[in-house]
Design a protein around this motif. Structure first.
Motif, PDB file in Angstrom:
ATOM      1  N   ASP A 140      -4.926  -2.901   5.040  1.00  0.00           N
ATOM      2  CA  ASP A 140      -5.963  -2.708   6.052  1.00  0.00           C
ATOM      3  C   ASP A 140      -5.414  -2.012   7.290  1.00  0.00           C
ATOM      4  OD1 ASP A 140      -7.874  -3.961   4.482  1.00  0.00           O
ATOM      5  OD2 ASP A 140      -7.464  -5.946   5.317  1.00  0.00           O
ATOM      6  N   ASP A 141      -4.115  -2.115   7.503  1.00  0.00           N
ATOM      7  CA  ASP A 141      -3.460  -1.501   8.648  1.00  0.00           C
ATOM      8  C   ASP A 141      -2.625  -0.319   8.155  1.00  0.00           C
ATOM      9  OD1 ASP A 141      -2.039  -0.740  10.874  1.00  0.00           O
ATOM     10  OD2 ASP A 141      -1.461  -2.777  11.456  1.00  0.00           O
ATOM     11  N   ILE A 142      -2.941   0.859   8.631  1.00  0.00           N
ATOM     12  CA  ILE A 142      -2.261   2.060   8.171  1.00  0.00           C
ATOM     13  C   ILE A 142      -0.754   1.992   8.408  1.00  0.00           C
ATOM     14  CG2 ILE A 142      -2.586   3.320  10.343  1.00  0.00           C
ATOM     15  CD1 ILE A 142      -3.105   5.820   8.715  1.00  0.00           C
ATOM     16  N   LYS A 143      -0.341   1.267   9.439  1.00  0.00           N
ATOM     17  CA  LYS A 143       1.089   1.173   9.753  1.00  0.00           C
ATOM     18  C   LYS A 143       1.830   0.273   8.773  1.00  0.00           C
ATOM     19  CE  LYS A 143       0.752   2.287  14.662  1.00  0.00           C
ATOM     20  NZ  LYS A 143       1.102   1.888  16.046  1.00  0.00           N
ATOM     21  N   ASN A 144       1.091  -0.504   7.999  1.00  0.00           N
ATOM     22  CA  ASN A 144       1.722  -1.402   7.028  1.00  0.00           C
ATOM     23  C   ASN A 144       1.649  -0.873   5.596  1.00  0.00           C
ATOM     24  OD1 ASN A 144       2.403  -3.300   8.995  1.00  0.00           O
ATOM     25  ND2 ASN A 144       0.420  -4.335   8.823  1.00  0.00           N
ATOM     26  N   ALA A 145       1.043   0.298   5.408  1.00  0.00           N
ATOM     27  CA  ALA A 145       0.964   0.883   4.068  1.00  0.00           C
ATOM     28  C   ALA A 145       2.345   1.401   3.675  1.00  0.00           C
ATOM     29  CB  ALA A 145      -0.060   2.007   4.053  1.00  0.00           C
TER      30      ALA A 145
END
Length: 332
Positions: A140-145
């Motif tokens: 859900d968080d682009i920084k955690n993909a």
């Protein structure tokens, strides 16, 4: 979204529009096209032919006696004035008596690739380009993909599309290549997703991301600005160039990746790689389609653009990226 074909394009580009139209003429037990129109528009101006619950063909008549035919299977729309009605009547007639064969028709992909191999679109605005797509874990968080793998396509010197595979070990090297690359970096939702994911996974800075975004052409952004709609790559590519994804979603790709990690069975990795590579091919052919036709049709409206618009509308300002990036996902 439709391909609005002229009758010349219906005849020269490989499709089943005539066959599908003729099947409806037979259903109505009509002798020809004019008889068909006379019968179906007797009590109304909009006629729909369905397969179970899905519309597969529709015919509409305007107040000015313009007829609009839409083939939902082929995603083809044809507009008929009086002259076109007569021409299509003759095309149907020749189709019935088999005077015209269709073995000489080319697919849209063949038309685009013929132009590509003839150096029609091997550069854009006088500059080279690459087309790329990445696969990631779903977050859900682009920084955690988490970045998993990547394919990039370049126009090669032998008039072919050259594909490079990039894995996790080579990510930083390729991100540096994008930063140094002169000029265009092309993708679908790459400004709002692929580019930042790559930079975040290298632990690099906003300045690096800005440099990559500055020279990016994002076909998702182009279509979003033209239509005001967030259109999935699979939907657009299926409608315009008749190419589909090899998996239902990126989630299936992540499942293949997990199976590969658990079993070390190369078949899972190869299927996942093929999915990513096909996405790049879809994106490249969509780019060629847009450069070739310079227009799309959606909800009855034509959205046209020139080469300058193509470059201008396919990029986003840093402010626009910040406003939308939290909503962007890899599922396009």
């Amino acid at each position: 979204m439709y391909k609005r074909f002229s009758l010349a394009e219906v005849k020269s580009i490989q499709n089943n529009f005539i066959q599908n139209l003729y099947s409806n003429i037979k259903k109505e037990r009509c002798l020809g096209l004019m008889d068909f129109f006379k019968k179906i528009f007797r009590d109304g101006s909009d006629i729909y032919y369905c397969n179970r619950t899905e519309v597969n063909f529709s015919c509409s008549k305007t107040e000015k006696d313009i007829i609009i035919l839409r083939d939902e299977k082929e995603k083809i729309e044809v507009i008929l004035d009086e002259e076109n009605k007569k021409e299509l009547h003759n095309i149907i007639k020749n189709f019935i008596i088999k005077k015209e064969k269709q073995f000489w028709q080319k697919t849209i992909e063949q038309i685009l690739m013929d132009e590509f191999t003839a150096w029609g679109f091997n550069i854009i605005d006088g500059k080279p380009y690459l087309v790329y797509d990445i696969e990631t874990t779903i977050s859900d968080d682009i920084k955690n993909a988490k970045f998993l793998l990547w394919y990039a396509m370049y126009p090669a010197e032998n008039n072919k599309m050259q594909y490079d595979y990039i894995d996790q070990d080579n990510l930083a090297e390729f991100v540096q290549k994008m930063i140094d690359f002169d000029w265009y970096i092309i993708g679908y939702n790459n400004i709002w997703f692929d580019n930042p994911v790559c930079v975040y996974n290298c632990w690099w800075t906003q300045e690096h991301l800005n440099e990559i975004n500055r020279k990016s052409i994002d076909l998702f952004v182009l279509l979003y600005k033209l239509t005001g709609k967030r259109l999935w790559l699979n939907k657009v590519a299926t409608a315009l160039v008749w190419i589909q994804k090899t998996l239902e979603s990126g989630l299936e790709g992540e499942t293949l990746w997990k199976k590969y990690q658990e079993t070390n069975d190369q078949k899972y990795l190869e299927e996942f790689k093929a999915y990513c590579k096909n996405d790049v091919r879809m994106t490249a052919l969509l780019m060629l389609y847009l450069l070739h036709f310079k227009k799309i049709f959606i909800e009855g409206e034509e959205k046209s653009f020139d080469d300058e618009d193509f470059l201008k509308l396919s990029n986003s300002t840093e402010k626009e990226v910040k406003e939308v990036s939290q909503q962007a996902t890899s599922l396009f």
